[in-house]
Enzyme design. Structure first.
Site, PDB file in Angstrom:
ATOM      1  N   HIS A 116     -25.102 123.927 -43.520  1.00  0.00           N
ATOM      2  CA  HIS A 116     -24.473 122.600 -43.569  1.00  0.00           C
ATOM      3  C   HIS A 116     -23.188 122.767 -44.394  1.00  0.00           C
ATOM      4  O   HIS A 116     -23.129 123.635 -45.273  1.00  0.00           O
ATOM      5  CB  HIS A 116     -25.451 121.659 -44.274  1.00  0.00           C
ATOM      6  CG  HIS A 116     -25.030 120.234 -44.325  1.00  0.00           C
ATOM      7  ND1 HIS A 116     -24.166 119.752 -45.267  1.00  0.00           N
ATOM      8  CD2 HIS A 116     -25.368 119.178 -43.552  1.00  0.00           C
ATOM      9  CE1 HIS A 116     -23.990 118.457 -45.081  1.00  0.00           C
ATOM     10  NE2 HIS A 116     -24.705 118.084 -44.045  1.00  0.00           N
ATOM     11  N   ASP A 192     -30.713 126.035 -50.129  1.00  0.00           N
ATOM     12  CA  ASP A 192     -30.494 124.633 -49.777  1.00  0.00           C
ATOM     13  C   ASP A 192     -31.788 124.136 -49.125  1.00  0.00           C
ATOM     14  O   ASP A 192     -32.102 124.506 -47.988  1.00  0.00           O
ATOM     15  CB  ASP A 192     -29.297 124.546 -48.818  1.00  0.00           C
ATOM     16  CG  ASP A 192     -29.111 123.156 -48.231  1.00  0.00           C
ATOM     17  OD1 ASP A 192     -29.973 122.284 -48.450  1.00  0.00           O
ATOM     18  OD2 ASP A 192     -28.096 122.947 -47.539  1.00  0.00           O
ATOM     19  N   GLN A 195     -33.520 120.297 -45.837  1.00  0.00           N
ATOM     20  CA  GLN A 195     -34.321 120.057 -44.631  1.00  0.00           C
ATOM     21  C   GLN A 195     -35.734 120.618 -44.731  1.00  0.00           C
ATOM     22  O   GLN A 195     -36.570 120.330 -43.879  1.00  0.00           O
ATOM     23  CB  GLN A 195     -33.622 120.666 -43.396  1.00  0.00           C
ATOM     24  CG  GLN A 195     -32.303 120.010 -43.040  1.00  0.00           C
ATOM     25  CD  GLN A 195     -32.439 118.567 -42.540  1.00  0.00           C
ATOM     26  OE1 GLN A 195     -33.523 118.094 -42.209  1.00  0.00           O
ATOM     27  NE2 GLN A 195     -31.336 117.864 -42.502  1.00  0.00           N
ATOM     28  N   LYS A 218     -34.144 112.208 -47.740  1.00  0.00           N
ATOM     29  CA  LYS A 218     -34.715 112.805 -46.516  1.00  0.00           C
ATOM     30  C   LYS A 218     -36.232 112.967 -46.632  1.00  0.00           C
ATOM     31  O   LYS A 218     -36.885 113.427 -45.713  1.00  0.00           O
ATOM     32  CB  LYS A 218     -34.070 114.172 -46.251  1.00  0.00           C
ATOM     33  CG  LYS A 218     -32.594 114.097 -45.879  1.00  0.00           C
ATOM     34  CD  LYS A 218     -32.073 115.456 -45.509  1.00  0.00           C
ATOM     35  CE  LYS A 218     -30.588 115.606 -45.665  1.00  0.00           C
ATOM     36  NZ  LYS A 218     -29.802 114.903 -44.662  1.00  0.00           N
ATOM     37  N   CYS A 358     -22.355 118.059 -39.335  1.00  0.00           N
ATOM     38  CA  CYS A 358     -21.828 118.683 -40.564  1.00  0.00           C
ATOM     39  C   CYS A 358     -22.074 120.192 -40.561  1.00  0.00           C
ATOM     40  O   CYS A 358     -22.347 120.781 -41.625  1.00  0.00           O
ATOM     41  CB  CYS A 358     -22.413 118.048 -41.833  1.00  0.00           C
ATOM     42  SG  CYS A 358     -22.061 116.309 -41.969  1.00  0.00           S
TER      43      CYS A 358
HETATM   44  N1  C6P Z   1     -27.777 116.654 -43.434  1.00  0.00           N
HETATM   45  C1  C6P Z   1     -27.940 115.656 -41.231  1.00  0.00           C
HETATM   46  O1  C6P Z   1     -27.863 114.698 -40.446  1.00  0.00           O
HETATM   47  P1  C6P Z   1     -26.880 115.149 -48.752  1.00  0.00           P
HETATM   48  O2  C6P Z   1     -25.890 114.468 -47.849  1.00  0.00           O
HETATM   49  O3  C6P Z   1     -26.252 115.637 -50.011  1.00  0.00           O
HETATM   50  O4  C6P Z   1     -28.117 114.353 -48.983  1.00  0.00           O
HETATM   51  O5  C6P Z   1     -27.410 116.440 -47.929  1.00  0.00           O
HETATM   52  C2  C6P Z   1     -26.503 117.380 -47.433  1.00  0.00           C
HETATM   53  C3  C6P Z   1     -27.217 118.406 -46.609  1.00  0.00           C
HETATM   54  C4  C6P Z   1     -27.271 119.697 -47.094  1.00  0.00           C
HETATM   55  N2  C6P Z   1     -27.928 120.658 -46.430  1.00  0.00           N
HETATM   56  C5  C6P Z   1     -28.547 120.420 -45.259  1.00  0.00           C
HETATM   57  C6  C6P Z   1     -29.285 121.534 -44.581  1.00  0.00           C
HETATM   58  C7  C6P Z   1     -28.514 119.147 -44.711  1.00  0.00           C
HETATM   59  O6  C6P Z   1     -29.117 118.917 -43.556  1.00  0.00           O
HETATM   60  C8  C6P Z   1     -27.815 118.112 -45.391  1.00  0.00           C
HETATM   61  C9  C6P Z   1     -27.695 116.739 -44.810  1.00  0.00           C
HETATM   62  C10 C6P Z   1     -27.780 115.406 -42.710  1.00  0.00           C
HETATM   63  O7  C6P Z   1     -28.155 116.798 -40.838  1.00  0.00           O
HETATM   64  C11 C6P Z   1     -26.602 114.528 -42.993  1.00  0.00           C
HETATM   65  S1  C6P Z   1     -25.074 115.299 -42.647  1.00  0.00           S
END
Ligand code: C6P
Length: 402
Positions: A116, A192, A195, A218, A358
């Site tokens: 991401h 990270d 997910q 999430k 993203c």
């Molecule tokens: N992915 C998706 O629709 P935040 O925005 O900080 O809570 O998470 C960012 C993020 C970082 N790593 C991974 C693997 C992610 O999937 C995400 C967030 C969402 O896939 C929103 S873009």
């Protein structure tokens, strides 16, 4: 269980609401909404500051949540649990407080093409500012990390930043093995976990990662709260991320001293209701059991892959092996733009995500402009998959696509 999620009782465009975008953000159960409401209604006060009843109540609930997070990921100590705004801020904290201090010109930073942007851009920018080498590991035809490339690139690395699970491909990466290879090379590993943590049990000590980042929203919790787990000795070696109240132990005109962990990294009044909401989300997930959640999602993912595979000209961009993947399924229907597909699905009350999710470097690598993604969570059922498949077939008819 669906009855715990008030939003799922809604009708959208006259249809039952089918929410298939939990990888973007999950829906929230009543228990989380009520815990946050209870704080604002009954004991709204700042934490660790007042000696009056409601401030003590707020502090107790707030501290209790940190202990729940610690146990949920099996960290050694609450000092290793830093509250942030989310995964993105957790990773930026490591980039600024660890990266800017320890990464020097010529050092090697390794990441992967399936990241991401949150776990890609900070490292790309740090490399460009410091003159560090930025290496990106590719994937094989099964949409898994190319292990031989990974091993080759990790040699001599100072940092490995890798996602536990891809938000596009659904691929679950062998982070335990990656940490072992990285540590044999004296590299620090940031995982990270945005997910992974909502969907299966995570044990940071078993993985042996140095940092683990995730978001509350999430995993049934509210937005605006996330966590950075870090090994204590690493966190202690780092400089503060933000300066202000709470993160200090002493302030004089000529110098300041930092508070102990985790407060050194938590400047200012924290998002108290959100922390309490995260604690309630963890309790909810634990009551069901993370293993049971994983089993449910595997079954649903298997069914979805089987049903989507029956649709002519539907290409699944990800592995079909449910043991190696999550229930975030990205696909492409030849002849229909993903945005047009999503608009038609919306008419039927179905919410999916489209675009590059993203993850632009991955889309470029796979030579894709935009894709559609359906992602499942604990409240989804097989009938949601049926609704998705029926509506895709309906869209194909409307667009005259075979
Ligand atoms: N992915 C998706 O629709 P935040 O925005 O900080 O809570 O998470 C960012 C993020 C970082 N790593 C991974 C693997 C992610 O999937 C995400 C967030 C969402 O896939 C929103 S873009």
């Amino acid at each position: 269980m669906k009855k715990d999620f008030p939003i799922l009782e809604r009708k959208i465009n006259g249809h039952d609401f089918v929410y298939l975008d939990s990888a973007a953000t999950s829906q929230k159960p009543r228990q989380v909404i009520e815990a946050m409401n209870d704080y604002y209604t009954n004991y709204n006060a700042n934490v660790h500051r007042g000696v009056y009843k409601i401030s003590e109540e707020a502090s107790e609930k707030y501290d209790d949540a940190r202990s729940k997070v610690k146990n949920f990921i099996n960290a050694s100590s609450e000092q290793e649990i830093i509250y942030t705004k989310g995964t993105t801020e957790s990773i930026n904290l490591v980039m600024r407080s660890w990266g800017e201090k320890f990464i020097k010109k010529g050092d090697k930073i390794v990441t992967t093409i399936m990241e991401h942007h949150s776990n890609f851009v900070p490292w790309q920018q740090l490399a460009s500012k410091t003159g560090a080498i930025f290496e990106v590991v590719g994937i094989n035809k099964n949409y898994e990390l190319d292990e031989s490339e990974l091993e080759r690139k990790i040699k001599g690395a100072k940092l490995v930043a890798v996602t536990h699970a891809s938000n596009v491909l659904g691929t679950i990466n062998p982070v335990e093995k990656i940490c072992k290879i990285a540590h044999d090379n004296d590299a620090v590993v940031l995982v990270d976990g945005a997910q992974s943590i909502p969907h299966f049990p995570v044990d940071v000590r078993k993985i042996d990662c140095d940092f683990f980042a995730f978001s509350g929203h999430k995993m049934l919790g509210p937005t605006g709260i996330g966590v950075l787990y870090g090994k204590k000795e690493l966190l202690e070696s780092m400089d503060p991320f933000n300066y202000g109240g709470d993160m200090i132990s002493e302030v004089h005109v000529d110098k300041s001293e930092w508070n102990k962990l985790p407060y050194k990294f938590e400047a200012g009044t924290p998002p108290i209701a959100e922390v309490i909401g995260l604690g309630a989300a963890i309790s909810y997930l634990e009551k069901i059991g993370m293993k049971k959640i994983r089993e449910h999602e595997k079954e649903l993912t298997n069914y979805a892959i089987e049903m989507l595979s029956k649709i002519k000209n539907c290409k699944i961009i990800g592995s079909v092996d449910v043991d190696k993947r999550l229930g975030a399924i990205t696909f492409d229907i030849a002849g229909i733009h993903p945005h047009d597909l999503a608009s038609l699905l919306n008419e039927k009350g179905i919410a999916i995500r489209t675009g590059h999710h993203c993850a632009m470097p991955l889309h470029e690598y796979l030579k894709l402009n935009a894709t559609a993604r359906a992602s499942f969570y604990i409240y989804n059922e097989k009938k949601d998959v049926d609704a998705l498949v029926d509506s895709i077939n309906y869209a194909k008819k409307i667009f005259g696509v075979k």
